[in-house]
Design a protein around this motif. Structure first.
Motif, short mmCIF file in Angstrom:
data_model
loop_
_atom_site.label_atom_id
_atom_site.label_comp_id
_atom_site.label_asym_id
_atom_site.label_seq_id
_atom_site.Cartn_x
_atom_site.Cartn_y
_atom_site.Cartn_z
N MET A 119 0.89 -1.35 0.02
CA MET A 119 0.10 0.03 -0.02
C MET A 119 0.75 1.19 -0.20
N ARG A 120 0.54 2.24 -0.46
CA ARG A 120 1.14 3.55 -0.77
C ARG A 120 1.57 4.14 0.69
N THR A 121 0.72 3.90 1.67
CA THR A 121 1.05 4.62 3.14
C THR A 121 2.45 3.61 3.50
N TYR A 122 2.58 2.35 3.43
CA TYR A 122 3.76 1.86 3.72
C TYR A 122 4.95 2.10 2.87
N ASP A 123 4.70 2.32 1.60
CA ASP A 123 5.57 2.69 0.59
C ASP A 123 6.30 4.13 1.09
N ALA A 124 5.42 4.83 1.51
CA ALA A 124 5.78 6.22 2.06
C ALA A 124 6.58 6.14 3.41
N ILE A 125 6.08 5.08 4.16
CA ILE A 125 6.71 5.13 5.38
C ILE A 125 8.55 4.50 5.38
N ARG A 126 8.23 3.72 4.27
CA ARG A 126 9.87 3.02 4.00
C ARG A 126 10.55 4.09 3.32
N ALA A 127 10.08 4.92 2.61
CA ALA A 127 10.93 5.90 1.67
C ALA A 127 11.41 7.04 2.63
N ILE A 128 10.48 7.33 3.59
CA ILE A 128 10.66 8.53 4.59
C ILE A 128 11.64 8.01 5.50
N LYS A 139 7.22 11.16 -2.75
CA LYS A 139 6.75 11.60 -3.96
C LYS A 139 6.86 13.14 -4.13
N GLU A 140 6.38 13.39 -5.28
CA GLU A 140 6.25 15.00 -5.35
C GLU A 140 5.19 15.66 -4.02
N ILE A 141 5.45 16.62 -3.73
CA ILE A 141 4.64 17.37 -2.52
C ILE A 141 4.12 18.28 -3.18
N VAL A 142 2.52 18.29 -2.89
CA VAL A 142 1.81 19.45 -3.46
C VAL A 142 1.39 20.26 -2.45
N TYR A 143 1.38 19.85 -1.15
CA TYR A 143 1.03 20.90 0.05
C TYR A 143 2.06 20.46 1.17
N LEU A 144 2.45 21.54 1.81
CA LEU A 144 3.03 21.32 3.02
C LEU A 144 2.92 22.62 3.97
N GLU A 145 2.41 22.14 5.07
CA GLU A 145 2.45 23.29 6.40
C GLU A 145 2.99 22.81 7.57
N ASP A 146 3.71 24.05 8.30
CA ASP A 146 4.16 23.83 9.55
C ASP A 146 2.75 24.07 10.66
N VAL A 147 3.00 23.05 11.48
CA VAL A 147 1.90 23.32 12.44
C VAL A 147 2.33 23.03 13.81
N ASP A 148 2.06 23.44 14.83
CA ASP A 148 2.67 23.19 16.40
C ASP A 148 1.60 23.22 17.21
N ALA A 174 1.36 13.99 -4.55
CA ALA A 174 0.84 14.01 -5.70
C ALA A 174 -0.18 12.84 -5.97
N ASP A 175 -0.12 11.78 -5.07
CA ASP A 175 -1.02 10.53 -5.17
C ASP A 175 -1.96 10.75 -4.13
N ALA A 176 -2.28 12.09 -3.56
CA ALA A 176 -3.16 12.44 -2.67
C ALA A 176 -2.96 11.73 -0.96
N LEU A 177 -1.87 11.06 -0.92
CA LEU A 177 -1.59 10.42 0.52
C LEU A 177 -1.14 11.81 1.40
N HIS A 178 -1.59 11.74 2.72
CA HIS A 178 -1.70 12.59 3.54
C HIS A 178 -0.66 12.18 4.60
N VAL A 179 0.55 12.62 5.04
CA VAL A 179 1.31 12.45 5.95
C VAL A 179 1.56 13.58 7.08
N ASP A 180 1.41 13.13 8.27
CA ASP A 180 1.85 14.25 9.46
C ASP A 180 3.00 13.82 9.95
#
Length: 260
Positions: free
Chosen positions: A1-10, A66-75, A86-92
């Motif tokens: 799944m893309r979630t675990y693809d992202a976890i591995r890559a990051i 992957k390509e990032i289409v949105y990035l925001e700092d929150v605290d 770009a594949d619509a996955l959301h990562v915090d």
């Protein structure tokens, strides 16, 4: 799944820098109820001396997937990068010291060479009955508040208020089946409550609007009745049944008059 693809890559990019002591996953992945549509709540556990360096490298780490289409700092107590790909996955992505990792939620340990979290335990208490009773009253109050907007023919505002009421009613429906996580409300609720109860929520939302309030309100009242029926006597004793009876008895007349 893309979630675990992202976890591995990051995660692999983070590990390569040797600045991070552990990588943890929370949220639905931590609870073990994630699916292909889940987002990722990733925590980088860092020693104080490496904190600044890791904070500076977060964009580099996140770009490993992957390509990032949105990035925001929150605290909200911890520095967080909210990321949409770009594949619509959301990562915090969070950065924390070991002592900042709370013990109210389960975690999945993805990387922990020092065994810092070998003895991790968590405990989340059930939602308090008085809090659930307050939600019940809030839903009823929404009928009165939305009625003002309805009589002014501001149907969009009335729909917004009643939409909030339906969302809070979802917490009520969820409570008898999921007392610890009832606060998640609508999130995956179709997998938790009986189908006939879930259909009440869907129907209440479907009829919000100028010509549908009477039907929507009827479904919402049935939702509250389902909650009352499926909760125990202790909880029922805390509910404002007088206000409930008044709202129910006045719909279509004093509240949301059908001639408006």
């Amino acid at each position: 799944m893309r979630t675990y693809d992202a976890i591995r890559a990051i995660g692999n990019r983070v590990i390569g820098d040797n600045l991070c002591d552990a990588i943890l996953l929370k949220g639905s992945i931590g609870r073990g109820d994630d699916d292909e549509y889940s987002d990722v709540d990733m925590y980088l556990v860092v020693a104080p001396e490496n904190m600044d360096a890791v904070l500076q490298k977060r964009c580099e780490y996140l770009s490993a997937y992957k390509e990032i289409v949105y990035l925001e700092d929150v605290d909200f107590g911890l520095p967080q990068k909210v990321t949409i790909y770009a594949d619509a996955l959301h990562v915090d992505l969070y950065v924390a010291r070991k002592e900042q990792i709370g013990h109210t939620d389960p975690i999945q340990v993805w990387y922990d060479p020092k065994g810092l979290f070998n003895n991790y335990t968590y405990h989340r208490a059930d939602m308090a009955e008085e809090k659930i009773a307050a939600y019940f009253s809030d839903v009823l109050y929404c009928f009165v508040e939305a009625d003002t907007a309805y009589k002014r023919k501001n149907y969009a505002w009335a729909a917004k208020i009643m939409g909030n009421a339906i969302a809070e009613a979802a917490i009520l429906l969820r409570y008898p089946y999921d007392k610890k996580y009832a606060f998640l409300g609508l999130k995956k609720i179709n997998e938790i409550i009986p189908p006939q109860q879930y259909r009440l929520l869907e129907a209440a939302y479907a009829h919000l609007g100028k010509d549908g309030f009477s039907r929507s309100n009827g479904y919402l009242i049935r939702t509250l009745e389902a909650f009352i029926t499926h909760t125990d006597a202790s909880m029922q004793g805390r509910l404002d049944m007088q206000l409930f009876a008044w709202v129910k008895g006045n719909l279509g007349g004093l509240l949301f008059p059908e001639s408006s």
